[in-house]
Design a protein around this motif. Structure first.
Motif: not given
Lengths: 246, 518
Positions: A74, A90, A98-99, A101-102, A146, A150, B1, B4-5, B8, B12, B158-162
């Motif tokens: 990923k 947001f 957010f993304f 940082n993720l 985004i 990345k 991580m 971070l979520i 967020k 929200l 999930f495409t961010n390695g979580v």
């Protein structure tokens, strides 16, 4: 680099969505995967992103096995979906923050976010607006921003031009071309054959889970791509009709 | 991580209408609930002070040991403001008698000045927390996964390695840090109302009890968040998840307690107390008959034709007070009491076997109800809360057990001082001043009792005597359970709630590993 070797996927209901797919998208290449609905395009994407497991075969991203090391792969892939929704409460900048940082980009500034949003053609006054006020085209641009932020080696896009106005779609193609120039491997699933002709380096047509046609740029510019595509689409429609009648 | 979520989600959530509504609900409901509870507690205290003063007055007026009837007045539980539990429904006082074991408190159960207002239904702080927090937890968690899936953001995350477990932890944390401030605010608001009320003073143990209650509420909140997550992980659509969540909420908060209450009565039946009363009356009848027989027997032993009294008060319950009677009458009463009072205690023991069986039945039934209601986290929380606030049935039964122990101490004191066989059990008159029948007859013949000349000696009247000094008679004391004791008493339930939380956590991990993020 994105690679699929003898990749098959059969769902729990017995439907064979993907049948021995072999595919390789090299760095600095834009690959357009065309096909009718249900041809297996989205299944291919889901397999690359490890949202589902293959029934057989192998997938690699930058040479790393997607099934064995899903989290690691990923790191090397960005994804833009057909309907980028993101977090409506947001702002565009907050979503980017957010993304980013993720994805591990923790040292970006507000200026960096603004720059990337400018690069995808988003209006300045939209940067700090809540995303729920955005049109689909604007959201797609944020989704692309985004993906750009990345800075992954591979970019996967699922029907990104669907619902976009011609100008926005054209801008998107330009961005993809820029990404290719930076050496990214780009896999784009789409119905949009006309966009394929503008930027694709290679085009594949899928039908009933199989890659039935593969052409490089010279070949598909020489051939009548629309005719070939429509031929396969027509077969698919006839197949659907026959199924309906039976 | 994870953070971070979670951050967020927290941001929200804070900007969502459900947070504002939840916060406003607490802001409105908690103060009203607390004001009503504080008012109820103040009324209970007022009744307690009046009843205690009356009991003290009666105690200070006792002139013979046979009239020693300690009246126990239960002090209202201050923490009952937070969790009413059984408090206020079970009476507040009881008179200790030799002839029977203390069973249940009697006296004031309702404390409203206007009895018609007893129809007014009010819920306590803990019930409000149980209802509101479970609702908010479900409202914030029912679409934790379905919303992200429907909005397509889950794919992007999930495409961010979580990893799935990290995502799950983050989602839990996001709701948790959203709701804990609301819970904390509710507790702060309620304690502020208590602190601002000069009539209420909490001990350090009671403050500790509130802190423990806050801890239990956090655990309860976590369980409902996890329940919402399980529902969300099992549902493909938010619309399904909200329906399932609401059904689960109604089932757990309202139906399970009712079903448990109803079923416990079928599963663990208890005969009506009227049946017990019939047996008790029968034992009392036999006791009275034996007493009458003994009366005749002693009379015969003493060669008396009858028993004459000058000044006598008494009754079947053992109260016996004599003044100005002959030596024979006094001796008769001494002998009768020396037999009758131990016999009365034996009779009480016999009666207690029936009463205890009935009481055990009640306990069994309540226990069955409690165990059945463990199907609901809300009921487990309420049981923990009433245990921490010392308003649980167990606390009440402990109190009653302590009263029975006190009665035993009192009886031991009577035995130790040989009071049953002494004159002081029924009179303060100096035995030296008792006149024999022969002497009385002689005095009568001498005209001593002629109405013209006769003046009643003051020591023949009860009013001549001062009340007894009962300083050395054992007094009832009750050491309230401290916070550690309350925690120990509720530890099993806390572990149960925690286990439920862990089980739900494992379920949500299992379900979410297979969750289709597409």
């Amino acid at each position: 680099m994105l690679q699929a070797i003898e990749l098959s996927k059969r769902y729990e209901d017995g439907h064979l969505a993907l049948d021995s797919l072999n595919l390789e998208i090299k760095p600095g290449e834009i690959f357009f995967l065309l096909g009718a609905n249900g041809a297996g395009k989205t299944t291919t994407i889901n397999l690359f992103l490890n949202f589902i497991d293959p029934t057989s075969g192998m997938l690699t991203i930058n040479g790393i096995d997607v099934v064995k090391q899903p989290l690691l792969t990923k790191k090397y892939v960005s994804f833009v979906s057909e309907n980028v929704m993101l977090y409506g409460n947001f702002s565009a900048r907050q979503n980017l923050d957010f993304f980013a940082n993720l994805g591990g980009k923790t040292n970006l500034t507000r200026k960096d976010y603004y720059n990337v949003m400018r690069s995808v053609g988003l209006q300045e006054d939209a940067f700090e607006k809540k995303l729920k006020t955005f049109s689909k085209g604007m959201r797609q641009k944020v989704g692309l921003a985004i993906a750009i932020l990345k800075d992954a080696d591979n970019v996967i896009l699922d029907e990104p031009t669907s619902g976009l106005d011609p100008k926005s779609a054209s801008e998107l193609m330009q961005i993809l071309a820029n990404l290719r120039n930076k050496g990214k491997s780009i896999l784009m699933c789409t119905h949009d054959i006309f966009r394929a002709k503008t930027v694709a380096d290679r085009v594949g047509i899928m039908k009933e889970g199989r890659l039935v046609m593969l052409r490089n740029r010279e070949e598909f510019l020489q051939d009548d791509l629309e005719k070939i595509y429509l031929h396969y689409m027509q077969e698919a429609i006839m197949f659907d009709d026959a199924n309906l009648k039976s | 991580m994870i953070w971070l979520i979670a951050k967020k989600d927290f941001i929200l959530n804070l900007t969502s209408s459900r947070f504002v509504i939840g916060f406003l609900l607490c802001l409105v409901i908690i103060p009203f609930t607390m004001v009503v509870s504080v008012d109820g507690y103040k009324n209970q205290m007022r009744v307690y002070e009046v009843d205690r003063a009356e009991a003290l007055k009666k105690w200070q007026e006792v002139k013979v040991y046979s009239a020693v009837r300690p009246e126990i007045v239960k002090e209202p539980e201050a923490l009952g403001i937070f969790t009413r539990g059984i408090e206020g429904n079970m009476g507040n006082s009881l008179t200790i008698r030799l002839g029977e074991y203390p069973l249940l408190l009697t006296g004031h159960a309702g404390t409203r000045d206007n009895p018609l207002l007893n129809a007014f239904f009010s819920i306590d702080f803990t019930t409000v927390i149980a209802i509101l927090m479970s609702l908010l937890a479900l409202v914030f968690s029912f679409d934790l996964f379905t919303r992200e899936r429907e909005e397509g953001t889950m794919k992007l995350v999930f495409t961010n390695g979580v990893s799935r477990s990290a995502f799950l932890m983050a989602k839990f944390l996001g709701v948790f840090i959203t709701l804990v401030p609301i819970l904390f605010f509710s507790f702060m608001l309620s304690t502020l109302i208590v602190v601002l009320n000069p009539a209420i003073a909490f001990s350090s143990a009671e403050w500790l009890g509130i802190i423990l209650l806050f801890g239990a509420a956090i655990l309860y909140l976590m369980v409902f968040i996890l329940l919402g997550m399980v529902i969300s992980a099992w549902s493909k659509k938010s619309s399904t998840a909200i329906v399932v969540s609401l059904l689960a909420w109604v089932w757990l908060l309202f139906l399970v307690p009712d079903i448990a209450y109803y079923s416990s009565q079928s599963v663990s039946k208890v005969a009506p107390y009227d049946n017990v009363l019939y047996s008790l009356d029968e034992l009392d009848r036999v006791f009275r008959e034996k007493t009458d027989e003994k009366w005749g027997e002693i009379q015969k032993q003493m060669g008396l034709d009858g028993i004459g009294h000058w000044n006598w008060s008494g009754g079947y319950d053992g109260y016996d007070e004599l003044y100005g009677c002959t030596w024979e009458t006094n001796e008769f009463h001494r002998r009768l009491n020396a037999w009758r009072e131990p016999a009365r205690l034996d009779n009480a023991d016999k009666k207690w076997t029936f009463q205890k069986e009935w009481l055990d039945g009640l306990q069994r039934q309540e226990r069955t109800r409690q165990v059945m209601s463990w199907l609901s986290p809300s009921e487990i929380f309420q049981q923990i809360a009433s245990s921490l606030c010392r308003t649980s049935p167990e606390s009440y039964l402990n109190y009653m057990q302590r009263i029975r122990e006190y009665r035993a101490t009192l009886i031991a004191y009577f035995h130790g001082k040989k009071l049953f066989e002494s004159f002081s059990y029924f009179t303060q008159q100096d035995p030296k001043t008792f006149l024999t029948i022969a002497k009385t007859q002689q005095m009568e013949e001498e005209g001593f009792f002629d109405s013209k000349n006769f003046k009643v000696p003051p020591y023949w009247e009860g009013s001549y005597y001062l009340p007894l000094n009962l300083d050395d008679v054992p007094k009832f004391t009750f050491q309230k359970q401290n916070a550690a004791g309350s925690l120990k008493a509720s530890l099993g339930l806390v572990v149960g709630l925690l286990s439920l939380g862990i089980a739900l956590f494992l379920v949500v991990i299992g379900v979410f590993q297979k969750y289709d993020v597409r």
